[in-house]
Write a protein that holds these residues in place. Structure first.
Motif, mmCIF file in Angstrom:
data_model
loop_
_atom_site.group_PDB
_atom_site.id
_atom_site.type_symbol
_atom_site.label_atom_id
_atom_site.label_comp_id
_atom_site.label_asym_id
_atom_site.label_seq_id
_atom_site.Cartn_x
_atom_site.Cartn_y
_atom_site.Cartn_z
ATOM 1 N N UNK A 128 9.146 30.420 0.134
ATOM 2 C CA UNK A 128 7.756 30.460 -0.314
ATOM 3 C C UNK A 128 7.419 29.197 -1.106
ATOM 4 N N UNK A 129 8.438 28.559 -1.675
ATOM 5 C CA UNK A 129 8.285 27.256 -2.327
ATOM 6 C C UNK A 129 8.832 26.221 -1.354
ATOM 7 N N UNK A 130 8.009 25.189 -1.046
ATOM 8 C CA UNK A 130 8.471 24.152 -0.127
ATOM 9 C C UNK A 130 8.318 22.767 -0.745
ATOM 10 N N UNK A 131 9.180 21.874 -0.310
ATOM 11 C CA UNK A 131 9.162 20.476 -0.704
ATOM 12 C C UNK A 131 9.032 19.660 0.580
ATOM 13 N N UNK A 132 7.944 18.908 0.725
ATOM 14 C CA UNK A 132 7.707 18.041 1.878
ATOM 15 C C UNK A 132 7.695 16.609 1.365
ATOM 16 N N UNK A 133 8.576 15.771 1.904
ATOM 17 C CA UNK A 133 8.654 14.378 1.455
ATOM 18 C C UNK A 133 8.215 13.424 2.557
ATOM 19 N N UNK A 134 7.364 12.474 2.170
ATOM 20 C CA UNK A 134 6.912 11.433 3.087
ATOM 21 C C UNK A 134 7.550 10.109 2.710
ATOM 22 N N UNK A 135 7.978 9.363 3.712
ATOM 23 C CA UNK A 135 8.514 8.009 3.560
ATOM 24 C C UNK A 135 7.744 7.149 4.552
ATOM 25 N N UNK A 136 6.603 6.623 4.146
ATOM 26 C CA UNK A 136 5.692 5.996 5.093
ATOM 27 C C UNK A 136 5.605 4.478 5.007
ATOM 28 N N UNK A 137 6.134 3.857 3.967
ATOM 29 C CA UNK A 137 6.036 2.401 3.859
ATOM 30 C C UNK A 137 7.080 1.727 4.726
ATOM 31 N N UNK A 138 6.810 0.493 5.089
ATOM 32 C CA UNK A 138 7.729 -0.235 5.959
ATOM 33 C C UNK A 138 8.934 -0.733 5.164
ATOM 34 N N UNK A 139 9.986 -1.072 5.887
ATOM 35 C CA UNK A 139 11.192 -1.599 5.245
ATOM 36 C C UNK A 139 10.934 -2.924 4.548
ATOM 37 N N UNK A 140 9.804 -3.576 4.866
ATOM 38 C CA UNK A 140 9.475 -4.852 4.242
ATOM 39 C C UNK A 140 8.860 -4.677 2.858
ATOM 40 N N UNK A 141 8.424 -3.458 2.535
ATOM 41 C CA UNK A 141 7.826 -3.198 1.231
ATOM 42 C C UNK A 141 8.886 -3.176 0.143
ATOM 43 N N UNK A 142 8.442 -3.237 -1.088
ATOM 44 C CA UNK A 142 9.344 -3.149 -2.227
ATOM 45 C C UNK A 142 9.978 -1.762 -2.283
ATOM 46 N N UNK A 143 11.040 -1.647 -3.041
ATOM 47 C CA UNK A 143 11.696 -0.353 -3.223
ATOM 48 C C UNK A 143 10.703 0.641 -3.827
ATOM 49 N N UNK A 144 9.880 0.194 -4.771
ATOM 50 C CA UNK A 144 8.899 1.098 -5.373
ATOM 51 C C UNK A 144 7.960 1.670 -4.313
ATOM 52 N N UNK A 145 7.437 0.817 -3.444
ATOM 53 C CA UNK A 145 6.494 1.280 -2.426
ATOM 54 C C UNK A 145 7.146 2.168 -1.379
ATOM 55 N N UNK A 146 8.459 2.099 -1.273
ATOM 56 C CA UNK A 146 9.172 2.939 -0.320
ATOM 57 C C UNK A 146 9.639 4.245 -0.948
#
Length: 194
Positions: A128-146
């Protein structure tokens, strides 16, 4: 007074330790404890006493949104006091020296490590509790943006945790995910505030 919940309902408890610059949140549901972002060593000195006060004896899952020291190095102090049963990561194990050290620590302390992929969904307890994670930035972005952006839902209530994404990471997320899916009751604003 009336409540939206009946007395026999299982409720999700969320605790936000009073620390700066991390998404740190403790989730308690159906005898499970999940921790999002363990902060650094300094943050762990505030997280551990709160967890002990809550009677927490172990962390079932610890999510790391990205491999900078201020979101990962609290692992050691927390695990020394309250055992961590599994670490969830979203970056290569050798992405930073802090991630490499954490992987060595987990191996030496028999803590399983699971790598999340884009749009990984995990259910807590009965799901009933779910965690959905998105990883949408490109590998060229900074670690923060990823950083992993995570939507936590409990029934029809939701919180969006945005970790350290900055402007480019926000743009990448908005270009890749339908705006309707990002609507949340609570937004945990990005740590860098950009």
């Amino acid at each position: 007074s009336s409540s939206a919940f009946s007395p026999e309902d299982d409720l999700l408890e969320i605790w936000f330790p009073a620390i700066r610059d991390q998404d740190c949140a403790i989730f308690l549901y159906q005898d499970q404890v999940w921790l999002l972002d363990c902060g650094d060593e300094r943050a762990a000195t505030d997280i551990v006493p709160l967890m002990k006060h809550l009677g927490i004896r172990q962390v079932d899952k610890l999510f790391n949104p990205h491999p900078h020291h201020d979101h990962l190095n609290g692992l050691y102090s927390i695990d020394a006091e309250i055992p961590v049963r599994e670490l969830l990561i979203c970056f290569p194990e050798d992405e930073t020296k802090h991630m490499t050290a954490a992987m060595e620590y987990c191996k030496g302390n028999l803590i399983p490590v699971t790598t999340l992929t884009d749009e990984s969904v995990m259910g807590m307890g009965d799901g009933f509790v779910t965690f959905l994670s998105w990883l949408k930035s490109s590998d060229l972005d900074t670690v923060n943006n990823r950083s992993a952006v995570t939507m936590v839902t409990f029934g029809n209530c939701s919180i969006l945790f945005t970790a350290d994404i900055e402007y480019q990471g926000q743009r990448s997320l908005l270009n890749a995910v339908e705006p309707e899916h990002l609507k949340a009751d609570i937004l945990r604003y990005p740590h860098h505030g950009k």
